[in-house]
Design an enzyme around this catalytic site. Structure first.
Site, PDB file in Angstrom:
ATOM      1  N   SER A 293       0.821  -1.221   0.000  1.00 18.23           N
ATOM      2  CA  SER A 293       0.000   0.000   0.000  1.00 18.23           C
ATOM      3  C   SER A 293       0.850   1.264   0.000  1.00 18.23           C
ATOM      4  O   SER A 293       0.534   2.236  -0.691  1.00 18.23           O
ATOM      5  CB  SER A 293      -0.933  -0.002   1.210  1.00 18.23           C
ATOM      6  OG  SER A 293      -1.803  -1.107   1.171  1.00 18.23           O
ATOM      7  N   HIS A 344       0.539   4.625   4.540  1.00 20.23           N
ATOM      8  CA  HIS A 344      -0.022   5.217   3.323  1.00 20.23           C
ATOM      9  C   HIS A 344       0.520   6.623   3.097  1.00 20.23           C
ATOM     10  O   HIS A 344       0.950   6.970   1.994  1.00 20.23           O
ATOM     11  CB  HIS A 344      -1.549   5.260   3.420  1.00 20.23           C
ATOM     12  CG  HIS A 344      -2.176   3.901   3.405  1.00 20.23           C
ATOM     13  ND1 HIS A 344      -3.528   3.701   3.540  1.00 20.23           N
ATOM     14  CD2 HIS A 344      -1.627   2.660   3.274  1.00 20.23           C
ATOM     15  CE1 HIS A 344      -3.796   2.401   3.484  1.00 20.23           C
ATOM     16  NE2 HIS A 344      -2.655   1.752   3.330  1.00 20.23           N
TER      17      HIS A 344
END
Length: 515
Positions: A293, A344
């Site tokens: 991610s 993230h």
């Protein structure tokens, strides 16, 4: 229609393309009607030009209505809520009858009331006022001198130059998206699928011990020197859904970034963003984590960097979609539990910085690249320094227990003891679960007094912990306290009557004098 009008038509088109950033979106076969677009110019995103003699005003009105209908189609195609169209007529003479009122107010498309057409006439003796109106609507100066004598060759040469410039601009923009074929993306996809299958065959991708064994981010192990865990988590995924979502995102984002930045630059961006995502997770969360991610958010960061360098092209092509999808992902991440938002954001920021370090192919900016490299190095060094200087804060109980259980599974009781003991001394309010596992390790290490003290702590914190009484009984046996051993063993069996280990211990104690 004489050469002057043809010259004005193509000269104005050239000025709009060369000096004001417009591009041709439609050119009719007769090459006397031209539609131009510059969506970032809010006062005049669409300009339509028509080279035609207007004899009567009712013909002008019909053409204005046609322009509004075509403009409505354009509005729907580009997804605008409202659209303004500047409609420019280049004519040798104005209509012979009354026409000014048709130009005095904008015409609104009756179908949706969302497309507005503002018409301007460039005709004999009205060129200057027409240019003034265009400049006012566009909020910039649009004007050029008109020669007295213009030949047909002049018009043809200007038309070729204008169309050539338009084609050149389109090709140069296309070239920005054609710097590499996305085979690195496909290699990365194959790698993460292969690693996922390997995990499934060797313990399961959701098994904590398996994830730790094959490289998941685990703060304790990083502190112990396993620096490679800053990169290996990028290739691991926890469960099929996690893999599927990241693979889908990589397929769409990775191919785009690789086409823009080229193969080698894309690989650097992806890996750099992956590492910065893991570092961000390392300094903000003690939980075990894995997944691509951070690297995928790095692709978002790289596209945002492209948007900074080419803002007009970015927003005309993919900008709004990229920002919308990114915003949705961030909102979803912060509104859901169990998602590593620090990873993230770290990946997003890292992707932006990595794109700045390598910049775009054939567009080197050494000064900017060196500056971003220095900033990146300072941020990474500072983050790592903070992480390693605050090790006690960045190892949570859940992480300590997971790590200790993995050591126990490997029968490395001394390392499990060090991990749990360190958290007991530095952590905040250790739970009965941590004390229970610590006492088990102490029992295995024959630290019976320490094990006994910690088991008594477990009982105080949670009196119904059957395992605590069971291990207390084992400690009592090693201390030759048969009576106390029977009492604790019976308490354990009473709490869990179906537990065969507890029942066997009670029978063993009774058989060995514990009457």
């Amino acid at each position: 229609m004489n050469n002057k009008e043809g010259y004005i038509f193509w000269k104005l088109a050239y000025e709009l393309i060369a000096d004001h950033g417009y591009r041709i979106i439609q050119l009719f076969e007769n090459q006397k009607e031209l539609w131009l677009e510059k969506l970032e110019n809010k006062p005049a995103p669409i300009i339509r030009m028509l080279l035609h003699d207007l004899d009567w005003s009712n013909a002008m009105q019909r053409d204005i209505e046609f322009t509004a209908i075509n403009g409505e189609r354009v509005r729907r195609q580009i997804g605008r809520h409202e659209l303004r169209v500047i409609n420019i007529y280049v004519s040798q003479y104005p209509p012979v009858d009354e026409y000014q009122y048709r130009l005095s107010t904008p015409y609104v498309n009756s179908e949706s009331n969302k497309t507005t057409v503002r018409s301007i006439l460039l005709a004999m003796d009205e060129y200057e006022s027409g240019f003034q109106q265009i400049s006012a609507l566009m909020q910039t100066d649009v004007q050029f001198p008109i020669k007295d004598e213009i030949t047909e060759m002049d018009v043809d040469a200007l038309k070729k130059t204008t169309l050539g410039l338009a084609v050149q601009k389109v090709n140069s923009e296309k070239a920005l998206f054609m710097n590499g074929k996305p085979f690195i993306t496909y290699i990365l996809l194959i790698m993460q699928i292969a690693v996922f299958l390997w995990l499934q065959l060797h313990g399961g991708s959701t098994n904590t011990a398996t994830l730790i064994k094959y490289g998941a981010k685990m703060n304790q192990l990083i502190y112990e020197g396993e620096w490679w865990r800053f990169i290996t988590p990028v290739f691991l995924h926890i469960g099929f859904v996690h893999l599927a979502m990241n693979s889908l995102a990589l397929y769409f984002l990775g191919t785009t970034v690789e086409r823009i930045f080229g193969n080698v630059r894309f690989l650097f961006i992806y890996l750099f963003a992956g590492v910065t995502g893991v570092i961000a997770s390392f300094i903000s969360s003690y939980n075990l984590s894995a997944g691509a991610s951070g690297a995928i958010f790095g692709c978002f960061g790289a596209l945002l960097y492209f948007g900074v360098i080419y803002p007009k092209l970015f927003f005309r092509t993919m900008g709004f979609n990229i920002i919308f999808v990114l915003a949705i992902n961030l909102i979803f991440g912060f509104s859901s539990s169990g998602i590593d938002n620090a990873g993230h954001l770290g990946g997003l920021f890292g992707g932006f910085l990595a794109a700045g370090i390598v910049h775009l192919p054939k567009k080197r900016k050494i000064g900017l690249q060196i500056f971003i490299f220095i900033i990146s190095a300072i941020i990474l060094w500072g983050s790592l320094y903070y992480g390693f200087s605050n090790s006690s804060k960045l190892i949570g109980e859940k992480s300590a227990i997971s790590m200790a259980q993995e050591y126990i599974h490997q029968e490395k009781y001394d390392q499990a003891y060090d991990t749990l003991k360190n958290f007991e001394e530095t952590g905040v309010n250790p739970s009965e679960k941590l004390y229970l596992i610590l006492s088990f390790v102490e029992y295995k290490e024959k630290l019976y007094p320490d094990a006994k003290n910690h088991l008594q702590t477990v009982v105080k914190l949670e009196p119904n912990t059957a395992a605590a009484y069971y291990y207390l009984a084992l400690v009592n046996l090693n201390e030759n306290d048969i009576k106390e051993a029977r009492t604790n063993a019976e308490k354990a069996l009473k709490l869990e009557p179906d537990n065969q280990d507890f029942a066997k211990l009670v029978q063993f104690i009774k058989a060995n004098g514990g009457q």
